[in-house]
Design a protein around this motif. Structure first.
Motif, PDB file in Angstrom:
ATOM      1  N   UNK A 393      53.178  40.507  44.335  1.00  0.00           N
ATOM      2  CA  UNK A 393      53.087  39.450  43.210  1.00  0.00           C
ATOM      3  C   UNK A 393      51.770  38.426  43.545  1.00  0.00           C
ATOM      4  N   UNK A 394      51.531  38.114  44.989  1.00  0.00           N
ATOM      5  CA  UNK A 394      50.488  37.294  45.316  1.00  0.00           C
ATOM      6  C   UNK A 394      49.197  37.993  45.065  1.00  0.00           C
ATOM      7  N   UNK A 395      49.074  39.123  45.344  1.00  0.00           N
ATOM      8  CA  UNK A 395      47.911  40.086  45.267  1.00  0.00           C
ATOM      9  C   UNK A 395      47.530  40.060  43.536  1.00  0.00           C
ATOM     10  N   UNK A 396      48.447  40.146  42.790  1.00  0.00           N
ATOM     11  CA  UNK A 396      48.062  40.083  41.464  1.00  0.00           C
ATOM     12  C   UNK A 396      47.640  38.746  41.194  1.00  0.00           C
ATOM     13  N   UNK A 397      48.508  37.665  41.593  1.00  0.00           N
ATOM     14  CA  UNK A 397      47.856  36.337  41.223  1.00  0.00           C
ATOM     15  C   UNK A 397      46.651  35.967  41.767  1.00  0.00           C
ATOM     16  N   UNK A 398      46.177  36.598  42.923  1.00  0.00           N
ATOM     17  CA  UNK A 398      44.746  36.168  43.618  1.00  0.00           C
ATOM     18  C   UNK A 398      43.927  36.847  42.515  1.00  0.00           C
ATOM     19  N   UNK A 399      44.136  38.219  42.068  1.00  0.00           N
ATOM     20  CA  UNK A 399      43.179  38.782  41.253  1.00  0.00           C
ATOM     21  C   UNK A 399      43.029  38.071  40.179  1.00  0.00           C
ATOM     22  N   UNK A 400      44.029  37.557  39.289  1.00  0.00           N
ATOM     23  CA  UNK A 400      43.930  36.954  38.265  1.00  0.00           C
ATOM     24  C   UNK A 400      43.125  35.481  38.080  1.00  0.00           C
ATOM     25  N   UNK A 401      43.311  34.984  39.403  1.00  0.00           N
ATOM     26  CA  UNK A 401      42.669  33.556  39.754  1.00  0.00           C
ATOM     27  C   UNK A 401      41.281  33.715  39.941  1.00  0.00           C
ATOM     28  N   UNK A 402      40.922  34.845  40.745  1.00  0.00           N
ATOM     29  CA  UNK A 402      39.698  35.208  41.216  1.00  0.00           C
ATOM     30  C   UNK A 402      38.793  35.709  40.105  1.00  0.00           C
ATOM     31  N   UNK A 403      39.651  36.685  39.321  1.00  0.00           N
ATOM     32  CA  UNK A 403      38.724  37.494  38.215  1.00  0.00           C
ATOM     33  C   UNK A 403      37.982  38.428  38.657  1.00  0.00           C
ATOM     34  N   UNK A 404      37.895  39.436  37.787  1.00  0.00           N
ATOM     35  CA  UNK A 404      37.050  40.708  38.148  1.00  0.00           C
ATOM     36  C   UNK A 404      35.574  40.542  37.426  1.00  0.00           C
ATOM     37  N   UNK A 405      34.539  40.426  38.353  1.00  0.00           N
ATOM     38  CA  UNK A 405      33.454  40.268  37.612  1.00  0.00           C
ATOM     39  C   UNK A 405      32.893  41.067  36.816  1.00  0.00           C
ATOM     40  N   UNK A 406      33.311  42.401  36.887  1.00  0.00           N
ATOM     41  CA  UNK A 406      32.911  43.577  35.944  1.00  0.00           C
ATOM     42  C   UNK A 406      33.537  43.202  34.822  1.00  0.00           C
ATOM     43  N   UNK A 407      34.837  42.694  34.771  1.00  0.00           N
ATOM     44  CA  UNK A 407      35.372  42.453  33.448  1.00  0.00           C
ATOM     45  C   UNK A 407      34.619  41.060  32.770  1.00  0.00           C
ATOM     46  N   UNK A 408      34.369  40.244  33.502  1.00  0.00           N
ATOM     47  CA  UNK A 408      33.863  39.087  32.887  1.00  0.00           C
ATOM     48  C   UNK A 408      32.463  39.471  32.327  1.00  0.00           C
ATOM     49  N   UNK A 409      31.817  40.423  32.576  1.00  0.00           N
ATOM     50  CA  UNK A 409      30.362  40.873  32.016  1.00  0.00           C
ATOM     51  C   UNK A 409      30.679  41.441  30.618  1.00  0.00           C
ATOM     52  N   UNK A 410      31.844  42.251  30.762  1.00  0.00           N
ATOM     53  CA  UNK A 410      32.079  42.795  29.270  1.00  0.00           C
ATOM     54  C   UNK A 410      32.503  42.181  28.121  1.00  0.00           C
ATOM     55  N   UNK A 411      31.929  42.489  27.031  1.00  0.00           N
ATOM     56  CA  UNK A 411      32.287  41.720  26.058  1.00  0.00           C
ATOM     57  C   UNK A 411      33.666  42.146  25.137  1.00  0.00           C
ATOM     58  N   UNK A 412      34.550  41.104  24.861  1.00  0.00           N
ATOM     59  CA  UNK A 412      35.771  41.317  24.701  1.00  0.00           C
ATOM     60  C   UNK A 412      35.610  41.519  22.999  1.00  0.00           C
ATOM     61  N   UNK A 413      36.285  42.537  22.606  1.00  0.00           N
ATOM     62  CA  UNK A 413      36.636  42.588  21.085  1.00  0.00           C
ATOM     63  C   UNK A 413      37.469  41.577  20.623  1.00  0.00           C
ATOM     64  N   UNK A 414      37.240  40.559  19.995  1.00  0.00           N
ATOM     65  CA  UNK A 414      38.090  39.393  19.518  1.00  0.00           C
ATOM     66  C   UNK A 414      38.972  40.123  18.469  1.00  0.00           C
ATOM     67  N   UNK A 415      38.297  40.848  17.365  1.00  0.00           N
ATOM     68  CA  UNK A 415      39.306  41.307  16.516  1.00  0.00           C
ATOM     69  C   UNK A 415      40.256  42.213  16.994  1.00  0.00           C
TER      70      UNK A 415
END
Length: 438
Positions: A393-415
């Protein structure tokens, strides 16, 4: 090809006189007046043949006259010579050459993009639904017919074309696109968690079979855990009527799907669903936008009127007319608007489109820092969590906090994100316990 126009006119005039149904449809026009008009056409034809500044063949003049007659009716009626007719037949099978855009003629005289086709050169170049094309390789399209403009867009695979594009709120800009063989898989699918995502790019001969394969895949991989279906019809310019009916029928167990009405009241056609729902009652969200036209609007309208799906996105294109392809022997065919589409509730799609149940504009999602960056785990000497799965659970929380740079660069399809959230919400609500009184 040389044509004796006096013979042709005599034949056509005789046909008008001896065909009662034709005469009735023409509102009892005076045959003498018809003869005069046909003589006028013959006179103009001869003048063009003999006096036009450049020599034109009889075939070129006659085909241009037919094209002018049909294109003056509405944006979708047109003449298809033998080559264009062959290309049209290939397109409905799901493979053709070109740039990968569906276009129509705008009232301004420019070519209007109905929608780009997914993963084609035009799509990758950033062409969008609603774009207006003013020039092709520096030559203005104003004054050209739609078929002439489309001809200029076609060319050898691997060759380039530069289009000047006008887009709302922006200055005109040039886009250079490399032509390619366009292979369009009509149906694509993937799983988004426990939700099945189905994207239909156009309605071709492959569509019904592709839809069934997608649902079979979801059932095989998820079984009872499948929570619902997102049917993505955005930027789908339409296609074959029978395939739109088949897709609607797949999700409807009964009732009318669509009706078509021509100028004659007795020619109304109604298409009804057969028993059976391929999705077995699972919630469905249909995505539409301004590039969803014709067959896409038939599906969205049918599922909306029967309350079988929620429609999410923006208002559709509004092409509610029926085009019939009438072969003309070795000369090609004519595409003639012969009727209008109506949804099961009797709504005409024409020029109005389908209004979504939930309006969601295309938007860009950005994460913002709301503060509170320090947590208990960051404090010196804080107590450790001793649960068995604490480390995971701690590893998962750290990943959510720090974020994944690749995911941040991807456009999110809002619709799409909203559609998935909606399916999840419906699924959770249906699973909630109900209070009962005994």
């Amino acid at each position: 090809m040389t044509i004796r126009f006096s013979t042709a006119i005599t034949f056509l005039a005789t046909f008008l006189l001896i065909t009662p149904s034709f005469a009735q449809e023409a509102k009892q026009e005076d045959p003498a007046k018809t003869y005069q008009l046909l003589n006028l056409f013959s006179e103009v034809f001869e003048k063009v043949r003999t006096d036009y500044v450049e020599e034109k063949t009889d075939q070129e003049i006659i085909e241009a006259a037919i094209q002018g007659m049909l294109s003056s009716l509405d944006p979708h009626s047109s003449f298809l010579n033998a080559d264009h007719f062959k290309d049209m037949q290939v397109q409905t099978k799901g493979q053709f050459g070109g740039l990968g855009i569906q276009v129509s003629m705008d009232p301004s005289g420019l070519v209007k993009v109905i929608s780009p086709i997914d993963d084609t050169p035009a799509y990758k170049a950033g062409i969008k639904a609603g774009d207006l094309i003013s020039h092709l390789d520096g030559e203005a399209v104003s004054g050209l017919t739609l078929n002439q403009a489309v001809d200029k867009m076609r060319g050898p695979v691997g060759s380039d074309i530069t289009m000047t594009v006008r887009r709302n709120g922006e200055k005109p800009f040039d886009v250079t696109i490399t032509r390619a063989v366009i292979k369009v898989p009509s149906v694509r699918n993937r799983l988004e968690g426990d939700v099945g995502y189905i994207r239909i790019t156009s309605f071709t001969e492959q569509t019904e079979a592709g839809l069934k394969r997608a649902i079979d895949k979801f059932n095989k991989e998820k079984g009872d855990r499948l929570k619902g279906i997102v049917l993505d019809l955005r930027n789908n310019p339409g296609g074959l009527l029978d395939q739109a009916i088949a897709v609607s029928d797949a999700f409807l167990g009964r009732g009318e799907i669509v009706s078509t009405r021509s100028r004659r009241a007795e020619d109304i056609q109604r298409f009804n669903a057969r028993p059976g729902d391929i999705a077995d009652g699972l919630p469905i969200v249909v995505l539409i936008n301004g590039g969803s036209a014709s067959a896409s609007e038939i599906v969205a309208g049918a599922l909306q009127d029967h309350a079988r799906a929620l429609i999410l996105g923006t208002r559709s294109f509004g092409k509610g007319s029926v085009q019939t392809i009438l072969p003309l022997g070795v000369h090609g065919a004519m595409r003639l608007t012969t009727a209008r589409y109506y949804t099961p509730s009797g709504r005409s799609i024409q020029a109005v489109g389908i209004e979504p149940d939930i309006k969601v504009e295309l938007a860009k999602i950005e994460k913002i820092n709301a503060g509170g960056g320090t947590r208990e785990a960051d404090l010196r000497g804080s107590l450790r969590n001793t649960d068995d799965n604490a480390e995971e659970r701690q590893d998962k929380a750290d990943k959510e906090r720090n974020g994944d740079k690749k995911e941040k660069e991807e456009l999110v399809d809002y619709q799409l994100s909203r559609a998935l959230d909606l399916i999840e919400g419906i699924s959770l609500y249906s699973e909630m316990p109900r209070n009962t009184e005994e």
